[in-house]
Design a protein around this motif. Structure first.
Motif, short mmCIF file in Angstrom:
data_model
loop_
_atom_site.label_atom_id
_atom_site.label_comp_id
_atom_site.label_asym_id
_atom_site.label_seq_id
_atom_site.Cartn_x
_atom_site.Cartn_y
_atom_site.Cartn_z
N LEU A 29 53.47 34.87 47.97
CA LEU A 29 53.07 35.22 46.60
C LEU A 29 53.99 34.58 45.58
O LEU A 29 53.55 34.11 44.52
CB LEU A 29 53.06 36.74 46.44
N ASP A 30 55.28 34.57 45.88
CA ASP A 30 56.26 33.96 44.99
C ASP A 30 55.97 32.46 44.83
O ASP A 30 56.02 31.90 43.71
CB ASP A 30 57.67 34.16 45.55
N SER A 31 55.65 31.81 45.94
CA SER A 31 55.33 30.39 45.89
C SER A 31 54.05 30.14 45.11
O SER A 31 53.97 29.19 44.31
CB SER A 31 55.18 29.85 47.33
N TRP A 32 53.05 30.97 45.29
CA TRP A 32 51.79 30.81 44.57
C TRP A 32 51.99 31.03 43.08
O TRP A 32 51.42 30.31 42.26
CB TRP A 32 50.77 31.79 45.15
N TRP A 33 52.82 32.01 42.72
CA TRP A 33 53.13 32.26 41.31
C TRP A 33 53.76 30.99 40.71
O TRP A 33 53.42 30.59 39.59
CB TRP A 33 54.09 33.44 41.20
N SER A 34 54.69 30.38 41.42
CA SER A 34 55.35 29.18 40.90
C SER A 34 54.34 28.06 40.64
O SER A 34 54.41 27.36 39.62
CB SER A 34 56.41 28.69 41.90
N VAL A 370 43.57 31.16 29.96
CA VAL A 370 43.19 32.52 30.38
C VAL A 370 43.12 32.65 31.90
O VAL A 370 43.63 33.63 32.47
CB VAL A 370 41.85 32.93 29.72
N PRO A 371 42.50 31.69 32.65
CA PRO A 371 42.50 31.82 34.12
C PRO A 371 43.90 31.84 34.72
O PRO A 371 44.14 32.51 35.72
CB PRO A 371 41.72 30.59 34.57
N VAL A 372 44.83 31.10 34.08
CA VAL A 372 46.22 31.11 34.56
C VAL A 372 46.81 32.50 34.41
O VAL A 372 47.46 33.04 35.31
CB VAL A 372 47.05 30.07 33.81
N LEU A 373 46.55 33.10 33.22
CA LEU A 373 47.07 34.45 32.98
C LEU A 373 46.46 35.46 33.95
O LEU A 373 47.16 36.33 34.49
CB LEU A 373 46.77 34.86 31.54
N ASP A 374 45.15 35.32 34.17
CA ASP A 374 44.49 36.23 35.11
C ASP A 374 45.06 36.07 36.52
O ASP A 374 45.26 37.07 37.24
CB ASP A 374 42.98 35.96 35.13
N ALA A 375 45.33 34.84 36.92
CA ALA A 375 45.88 34.59 38.25
C ALA A 375 47.27 35.21 38.39
O ALA A 375 47.60 35.84 39.41
CB ALA A 375 45.94 33.09 38.53
N ILE A 376 48.09 35.05 37.34
CA ILE A 376 49.45 35.62 37.40
C ILE A 376 49.39 37.14 37.41
O ILE A 376 50.15 37.81 38.12
CB ILE A 376 50.30 35.09 36.22
N ARG A 377 48.45 37.69 36.60
CA ARG A 377 48.29 39.14 36.61
C ARG A 377 47.89 39.62 38.01
O ARG A 377 48.39 40.63 38.51
CB ARG A 377 47.25 39.58 35.59
#
Length: 659
Positions: A29-34, A370-377
């Protein structure tokens, strides 16, 4: 423990598959967030850097929290194993030492037995059968002995119970040692030619001397050591456990292993001074140990118990419990729940940052962000879910282990009680054979009364678990006591058990009073153990009895305090308590008299008592408005005591942990 953990955590982690799975998931998850964050930075020039910087700070906090979580998962897994193992090894050595303490009293008393004295003074052929029967009667009561041997001062074996041995002499140095120190007993654990077919024997020996101080010979009591240690270890190691208990001698050699096939004694030499990791046959073990705390100043042989738990068993440990666990309110695991709350707070902050980002994206016409924000959320929620699930699962695992430990402690408290009271049932019956007591009942003059009182005082000095010992006649008139300054009563009181004792028609039977307040024990509740005294074996009617006033208040309290878990300073851990109770919940003794006063009740449902008769049970209960995790166990007896001797006395132990 913290130093041990910090020093060995990298070695412990590979054996904890659950921890590794959580660490892997969080790393992914940490890697995906990065990666998502990088995409956001490339495509969000119109938003400025503030939102992304805030997200990076939040990600950093999550990363720091992840490391804290992994360390705590490791620590809690290690701690629960070490604490359980420490309690197990401590109980093992303390139960053994309590048993051996009784043996030191036995040898001191039996060495003054008048019939043994007379036989050693003049071992005529015609007296051998009578002495053989006398000693056989002794071992029929004290079944912890496998042999009794009488030797002359030059080492000649004059008589022994075990007829399978045919040697006539012993060259064991314990004979001369006892003769050189006739007032002291000898305790030896090693090979002895007294039992040549055994590698090691535990023998209690003492010189037998005449009234003039002349050494008549040596008495040896050969203890059923292996039988006893197997029994103790079996009671402590559950069937599903892969842990192995060892007993170590003072020279570091292994005396006994509960699983010699998996952990041969020759591969386990060495005393422990601190927690450790050991490797045997390419298998890693977590190693805990305990020395005895002593019992009434007696420490026995310089033994150490060790418990070896294979690290590979960590991944197979239970991860759930049927008990309901309120993750938001339970306070047994403060560090884990602080992590859970911190994760929740960080996730809420992330949600606010994302919401602010959505608003900013709308204002700046940056819909591609917005999709980036949704993904991070979404990643933040997943991380929090991993945190929540890992904390909850470990809390359940630790709780399961905690309840298992509570049940073990309750069971062991009863084992200590049963073993102790087994000795009381033996003492009263054997002492009823004493010639001085029989002569007193035949002719209760002042001289015989004084001699009997002195004998009682001598016994009571050896067997300190009694507050007093009395001899009474067929009319329940008290003839003498061990503690004359406490002997003011002239008659045995009602409910003392004396009337029941006088109805017994065999020296092999005994009687016990109900656990009620007694004038013989300063109006406190106790058990009084009785045996009939026969002066004429042909009538089948007792001419009197002997009454042993068990010093229940300190003795029962000490048993409960011994089994409760201690902190590193040796103090009872906060929120733990324990009680001995009867089938109605009435308290016989407690470790916390302010919380659980003697005579009051622990209100528990009947179903819990019935279930505990089959096997120890645990349950969350509310008592006096306070929630507790409670374990309840039932007394099963020890050897003959309460198993086949006809004595029925349903008792329970409950161990409680405030929650």
């Amino acid at each position: 423990m913290q130093f041990f953990f910090e020093h060995h955590k990298n070695h412990l982690k590979p054996h904890m598959s659950g921890v590794l799975q959580y660490e892997q998931k969080l790393t992914e998850l940490d890697s995906w967030w990065s990666k998502v964050s990088l995409i956001g930075k490339i495509n969000s020039l119109r938003l400025g850097s503030t939102i992304l910087d805030n997200m990076d700070q939040t990600k950093k906090r999550f990363t720091e929290l992840q490391q804290i979580l992994i360390d705590n998962l490791l620590l809690e897994q290690t701690k629960k194993t070490l604490l359980t193992d420490k309690a197990c090894s401590q109980i093992a050595i303390d139960v053994l030492i309590r048993n051996l303490f009784e043996r030191t009293a036995d040898i001191g008393f039996l060495a003054t037995d008048s019939q043994i004295r007379d036989f050693l003074a003049a071992p005529a052929a015609g007296s051998t059968d009578a002495m053989q029967q006398h000693l056989a009667s002794y071992v029929s009561y004290y079944s912890v002995y496998q042999d009794v041997v009488l030797l002359s001062p030059d080492g000649q074996i004059l008589l022994r119970l075990d007829q399978s041995y045919t040697q006539n002499y012993s060259r064991d140095p314990l004979v001369q040692h006892c003769l050189q120190q006739p007032r002291n007993f000898s305790e030896t654990f090693r090979y002895s030619d007294l039992q040549p077919n055994q590698k090691q024997s535990l023998i209690y020996a003492q010189a037998v001397v005449s009234d003039q101080g002349e050494a008549l010979g040596v008495l040896c009591l050969c203890f059923k050591f292996e039988d006893e240690i197997i029994n103790i270890f079996k009671n402590l190691i559950p069937e599903h456990s892969q842990s192995i208990l060892l007993l170590q001698a003072d020279d570091g050699s292994t005396v006994f292993s509960s699983d010699p096939d998996s952990l041969p004694p020759q591969q386990t030499s060495g005393r422990q001074q601190k927690l450790g990791l050991r490797k045997v046959d390419n298998r890693d073990y977590l190693l805990s140990f305990a020395q005895t705390q002593g019992y009434q100043g007696y420490f026995g042989p310089a033994w150490q118990t060790q418990i070896w738990t294979p690290l590979h068993s960590f991944s197979a440990q239970a991860t759930s419990t049927q008990q309901v666990l309120d993750i938001d309110n339970l306070t047994l695991f403060p560090e884990l729940f602080q992590i859970h709350r911190s994760s929740l707070q960080v996730n809420e902050e992330l949600s606010l940052i994302v919401l602010n980002g959505v608003i900013s994206a709308a204002r700046n016409d940056a819909v591609e962000f917005v999709p980036v924000l949704d993904a991070i959320r979404g990643i933040g929620k997943e991380i929090h879910q991993v945190f929540s699930h890992s904390v909850e699962e470990l809390a359940h695992t630790v709780l399961h282990s905690q309840l298992e430990e509570l049940m073990m402690l309750a069971r062991q408290a009863l084992d200590i009680m049963d073993r102790n009271l087994y000795e009381r049932a033996n003492d009263c019956r054997w002492w009823a054979h004493n010639k001085k007591f029989q002569l007193l009942l035949q002719n209760p003059d002042a001289k015989k009364q004084q001699e009997a009182a002195e004998e009682l005082a001598y016994i009571n000095d050896l067997y300190t678990v009694y507050s007093n010992i009395y001899i009474y006649d067929a009319k329940q008139t008290i003839l003498c006591g061990a503690r004359e300054h406490q002997t003011e009563l002239k008659q045995m009181p009602e409910q003392s058990g004396a009337a029941q004792c006088l109805l017994l028609d065999s020296p092999h039977h005994y009687a016990v009073s109900a656990f009620v307040p007694s004038l013989l024990y300063q109006q406190q509740s106790t058990y009084i153990y009785h045996a009939p005294v026969f002066t004429d074996a042909t009538t089948g009617k007792a001419q009197g009895g002997i009454a042993l006033i068990f010093d229940s208040a300190p003795q029962f309290s000490a048993m409960l305090l011994d089994i409760l878990p201690k902190n590193e300073q040796g103090e009872i851990k906060a929120d733990f308590s324990a009680c001995f109770i009867d089938e109605k919940g009435a308290i016989l003794s407690s470790s916390h008299t302010q919380l659980w006063p003697v005579g009051h009740c622990v209100p528990l449902p009947d179903e819990l008592f019935r279930s505990a008769q089959q096997q120890p049970v645990s349950q969350r209960v509310i008592v006096k408005g306070q929630a507790y995790w409670l374990a309840l166990a039932y007394s099963k007896g020890y050897r003959e005591y309460k198993t086949c001797d006809g004595y029925v006395n349903p008792l329970y132990c409950c161990v409680l942990l405030q929650c």
